[in-house]
Write a protein that holds these residues in place. Sequence first.
Motif, mmCIF file in Angstrom:
data_model
loop_
_atom_site.group_PDB
_atom_site.id
_atom_site.type_symbol
_atom_site.label_atom_id
_atom_site.label_comp_id
_atom_site.label_asym_id
_atom_site.label_seq_id
_atom_site.Cartn_x
_atom_site.Cartn_y
_atom_site.Cartn_z
ATOM 1 N N ARG A 145 0.856 -1.225 0.189
ATOM 2 C CA ARG A 145 -0.082 0.082 0.056
ATOM 3 C C ARG A 145 0.896 1.348 -0.083
ATOM 4 O O ARG A 145 0.606 2.190 -0.653
ATOM 5 C CB ARG A 145 -0.923 -0.069 1.133
ATOM 6 C CG ARG A 145 -2.103 -1.050 0.950
ATOM 7 C CD ARG A 145 -3.216 -0.875 2.067
ATOM 8 N NE ARG A 145 -2.233 -0.832 3.429
ATOM 9 C CZ ARG A 145 -3.022 -1.195 4.647
ATOM 10 N NH1 ARG A 145 -4.171 -1.668 4.493
ATOM 11 N NH2 ARG A 145 -1.961 -1.523 5.615
ATOM 12 N N ARG A 146 1.980 1.124 0.771
ATOM 13 C CA ARG A 146 2.782 2.379 1.018
ATOM 14 C C ARG A 146 3.567 2.693 -0.580
ATOM 15 O O ARG A 146 3.457 3.857 -1.257
ATOM 16 C CB ARG A 146 3.898 2.355 1.843
ATOM 17 C CG ARG A 146 3.470 2.215 3.270
ATOM 18 C CD ARG A 146 4.616 2.376 4.082
ATOM 19 N NE ARG A 146 4.045 2.388 5.655
ATOM 20 C CZ ARG A 146 4.684 2.036 6.553
ATOM 21 N NH1 ARG A 146 5.885 1.278 6.474
ATOM 22 N NH2 ARG A 146 4.097 2.356 7.881
ATOM 23 N N ARG A 147 3.848 1.445 -1.269
ATOM 24 C CA ARG A 147 4.557 1.536 -2.640
ATOM 25 C C ARG A 147 3.549 2.329 -3.652
ATOM 26 O O ARG A 147 3.890 3.189 -4.272
ATOM 27 C CB ARG A 147 4.893 0.405 -3.155
ATOM 28 C CG ARG A 147 6.337 -0.089 -2.599
ATOM 29 C CD ARG A 147 6.804 -1.275 -3.333
ATOM 30 N NE ARG A 147 6.409 -2.428 -2.499
ATOM 31 C CZ ARG A 147 5.667 -3.469 -3.020
ATOM 32 N NH1 ARG A 147 5.740 -3.861 -4.168
ATOM 33 N NH2 ARG A 147 5.348 -4.482 -1.966
ATOM 34 N N GLN A 148 2.406 1.752 -3.537
ATOM 35 C CA GLN A 148 1.238 2.338 -4.481
ATOM 36 C C GLN A 148 0.938 3.839 -4.225
ATOM 37 O O GLN A 148 0.783 4.569 -5.002
ATOM 38 C CB GLN A 148 -0.238 1.410 -4.182
ATOM 39 C CG GLN A 148 -0.103 0.259 -4.771
ATOM 40 C CD GLN A 148 -1.209 -0.867 -4.480
ATOM 41 O OE1 GLN A 148 -2.077 -0.156 -3.621
ATOM 42 N NE2 GLN A 148 -1.192 -1.805 -5.360
ATOM 43 N N ARG A 149 1.017 4.346 -2.933
ATOM 44 C CA ARG A 149 0.811 5.645 -2.556
ATOM 45 C C ARG A 149 1.839 6.595 -3.135
ATOM 46 O O ARG A 149 1.744 7.528 -3.549
ATOM 47 C CB ARG A 149 0.492 5.651 -1.045
ATOM 48 C CG ARG A 149 -0.554 6.464 -0.616
ATOM 49 C CD ARG A 149 -0.708 6.823 0.969
ATOM 50 N NE ARG A 149 -1.459 5.605 1.520
ATOM 51 C CZ ARG A 149 -1.070 4.891 2.455
ATOM 52 N NH1 ARG A 149 -0.126 5.215 3.342
ATOM 53 N NH2 ARG A 149 -1.937 3.862 2.929
ATOM 54 N N LYS A 150 3.015 6.097 -3.012
ATOM 55 C CA LYS A 150 4.300 6.921 -3.375
ATOM 56 C C LYS A 150 4.205 6.988 -4.935
ATOM 57 O O LYS A 150 4.677 8.059 -5.448
ATOM 58 C CB LYS A 150 5.533 6.175 -2.909
ATOM 59 C CG LYS A 150 5.689 6.289 -1.402
ATOM 60 C CD LYS A 150 7.005 5.634 -1.014
ATOM 61 C CE LYS A 150 7.424 6.050 0.543
ATOM 62 N NZ LYS A 150 8.605 5.393 0.979
ATOM 63 N N ALA A 151 3.827 5.895 -5.351
ATOM 64 C CA ALA A 151 3.731 6.015 -6.872
ATOM 65 C C ALA A 151 2.743 6.924 -7.574
ATOM 66 O O ALA A 151 2.915 7.633 -8.494
ATOM 67 C CB ALA A 151 3.318 4.484 -7.526
ATOM 68 N N VAL A 152 1.681 7.434 -6.638
ATOM 69 C CA VAL A 152 0.626 8.144 -7.060
ATOM 70 C C VAL A 152 1.218 9.321 -6.834
ATOM 71 O O VAL A 152 1.320 10.405 -7.676
ATOM 72 C CB VAL A 152 -0.589 7.994 -6.172
ATOM 73 C CG1 VAL A 152 -1.663 9.280 -6.310
ATOM 74 C CG2 VAL A 152 -1.043 6.787 -6.576
#
Length: 152
Positions: A145-152
């Motif tokens: 979830r953190r990786r997805q948030r940073k990608a956004v």
Amino acid sequence: MAWTEERVETLKQLWLEGLSASQIASKLGDVTRNAVIGKVHRLGLSGRTKAPQVTTAQIGGEQAEAARAKQQNATSTLAEPMEEPIPILSDEERTSVLNLTKHTCKWPIGDPGDDDFHFCGARSEPNAPYCARHIKQAYQPIERRRRQRKAV
């Protein structure tokens, strides 16, 4: 309160503008929210033109950039595929709601309205409602979830 043609036309216009049933009831006066909802359904006005959206012009700086990015990724973001495919369950593992226990996986499979709807029924993990393979689907690791948030 009677639904006159004038009040019905006003209701239709306010509904299509996107006002809530409470707001419409307030504007019409002498009518409840539930009466508005009932009339909307009887008139078949279920569809609306467009849901109101927050524009980036209303917010500034970093908030605007974040809102733009979120809007662009909202429809294109999909869950990451699982590393290993989930095998098809055997007939012994499939179960109905009547046979669920605290030790069986309660993952629903299929549409509840279909005849072949069932639950996984495999042995669940200790202190969990699902088996190991369905826990992977149900709970995303915090790092993902953190990786997805940073990608956004």
